[in-house]
Design a protein around this motif. Sequence first.
Motif, PDB file in Angstrom:
ATOM      1  N   ARG A   1       2.586   0.548   2.289  1.00  0.00           N
ATOM      2  CA  ARG A   1       2.581   1.918   3.335  1.00  0.00           C
ATOM      3  C   ARG A   1       3.964   1.743   3.983  1.00  0.00           C
ATOM      4  O   ARG A   1       4.497   2.662   4.216  1.00  0.00           O
ATOM      5  N   ASN A   2       4.447   0.637   4.626  1.00  0.00           N
ATOM      6  CA  ASN A   2       5.599   0.717   5.205  1.00  0.00           C
ATOM      7  C   ASN A   2       6.877   0.681   4.337  1.00  0.00           C
ATOM      8  O   ASN A   2       7.467   1.733   4.796  1.00  0.00           O
ATOM      9  N   ARG A   3       6.836   0.319   3.112  1.00  0.00           N
ATOM     10  CA  ARG A   3       7.969   0.750   2.084  1.00  0.00           C
ATOM     11  C   ARG A   3       7.840   2.180   2.172  1.00  0.00           C
ATOM     12  O   ARG A   3       8.990   2.818   1.978  1.00  0.00           O
ATOM     13  N   ASP A   4       6.854   2.879   1.730  1.00  0.00           N
ATOM     14  CA  ASP A   4       6.791   4.115   1.365  1.00  0.00           C
ATOM     15  C   ASP A   4       7.305   4.858   2.774  1.00  0.00           C
ATOM     16  O   ASP A   4       7.903   6.033   2.458  1.00  0.00           O
ATOM     17  N   ALA A   5       6.893   4.497   3.908  1.00  0.00           N
ATOM     18  CA  ALA A   5       7.464   5.242   5.114  1.00  0.00           C
ATOM     19  C   ALA A   5       9.064   4.957   5.344  1.00  0.00           C
ATOM     20  O   ALA A   5       9.593   5.920   5.780  1.00  0.00           O
ATOM     21  N   LEU A   6       9.555   3.836   4.859  1.00  0.00           N
ATOM     22  CA  LEU A   6      10.744   3.709   5.075  1.00  0.00           C
ATOM     23  C   LEU A   6      11.783   4.527   4.176  1.00  0.00           C
ATOM     24  O   LEU A   6      12.631   5.236   4.532  1.00  0.00           O
ATOM     25  N   VAL A   7      10.967   4.680   3.154  1.00  0.00           N
ATOM     26  CA  VAL A   7      11.691   5.602   1.994  1.00  0.00           C
ATOM     27  C   VAL A   7      12.006   6.885   2.535  1.00  0.00           C
ATOM     28  O   VAL A   7      12.786   7.655   2.364  1.00  0.00           O
ATOM     29  N   ALA A   8      10.544   7.395   2.756  1.00  0.00           N
ATOM     30  CA  ALA A   8      10.518   8.724   3.122  1.00  0.00           C
ATOM     31  C   ALA A   8      11.329   9.072   4.336  1.00  0.00           C
ATOM     32  O   ALA A   8      12.319  10.097   4.587  1.00  0.00           O
ATOM     33  N   ALA A   9      11.380   8.150   5.304  1.00  0.00           N
ATOM     34  CA  ALA A   9      12.260   8.324   6.459  1.00  0.00           C
ATOM     35  C   ALA A   9      13.694   8.296   6.250  1.00  0.00           C
ATOM     36  O   ALA A   9      14.628   8.775   6.716  1.00  0.00           O
ATOM     37  N   ALA A  10      14.201   7.302   5.317  1.00  0.00           N
ATOM     38  CA  ALA A  10      15.509   7.226   4.777  1.00  0.00           C
ATOM     39  C   ALA A  10      15.988   8.537   4.120  1.00  0.00           C
ATOM     40  O   ALA A  10      17.227   8.888   4.563  1.00  0.00           O
TER      41      ALA A  10
END
Length: 208
Positions: A13-22
């Motif tokens: 979940r953290n990885r997906d959130a970081l990629v989306a935010a990036a």
Amino acid sequence: MSEEKPLRVDARRNRDALVAAAREVFLERGLDAPLKEIAARAGVAIGTLYNRFPTRDELIAAAVEDRIEAGGRVAEAALAITDPWDSFVYLVENVCELQARDRLIGELALRAAPSQAIARAQEYGHGLMREIVDRAQRAGVLRPDWVLEDIAFISWAHIRIVEATSDIAPEVWRRHLALVLDGLRAPAAHPLPVAPLTEDELMRALRG
């Protein structure tokens, strides 16, 4: 060889959130945007960002993976066009269109590949592009002294034109590209004053 362990649910979940935010932040502010802003938008600590993506380039690679795939699909569609000149024009026009509507793709054209995985994916697309260029030159419709590395000049000029005109005349880049393409037709060719960039020189230019 041991298989890579799947991420825990919270880590995924953290990885997906970081990629989306990036993707959002890079689109708004470019690929050199502050990583702290990306972490904040993803709702995680900056340490979490670095745990998942130790370098900026790794985060960029994750954020642009789908864009690289889109470029490959354009090259595949262009190669499927039987007329050599139409195939070449389709390739250049659609690559420029991707760059015009997506800042991430445009910025990728101005820098070296951020990871080996992205470099390999780009090389696949570049291989198809070389086939398209070679076919057009064998058919006598594309000037024989043009090399694939010259497409960087089209991209660099195109991106700056889009930046300068997107809020004023968002389609005017097509006029510039049409003028460039006419100059690439074999009958319009005149001897060029200097040799093209080599692949190594192009990579050095992209690295700044």
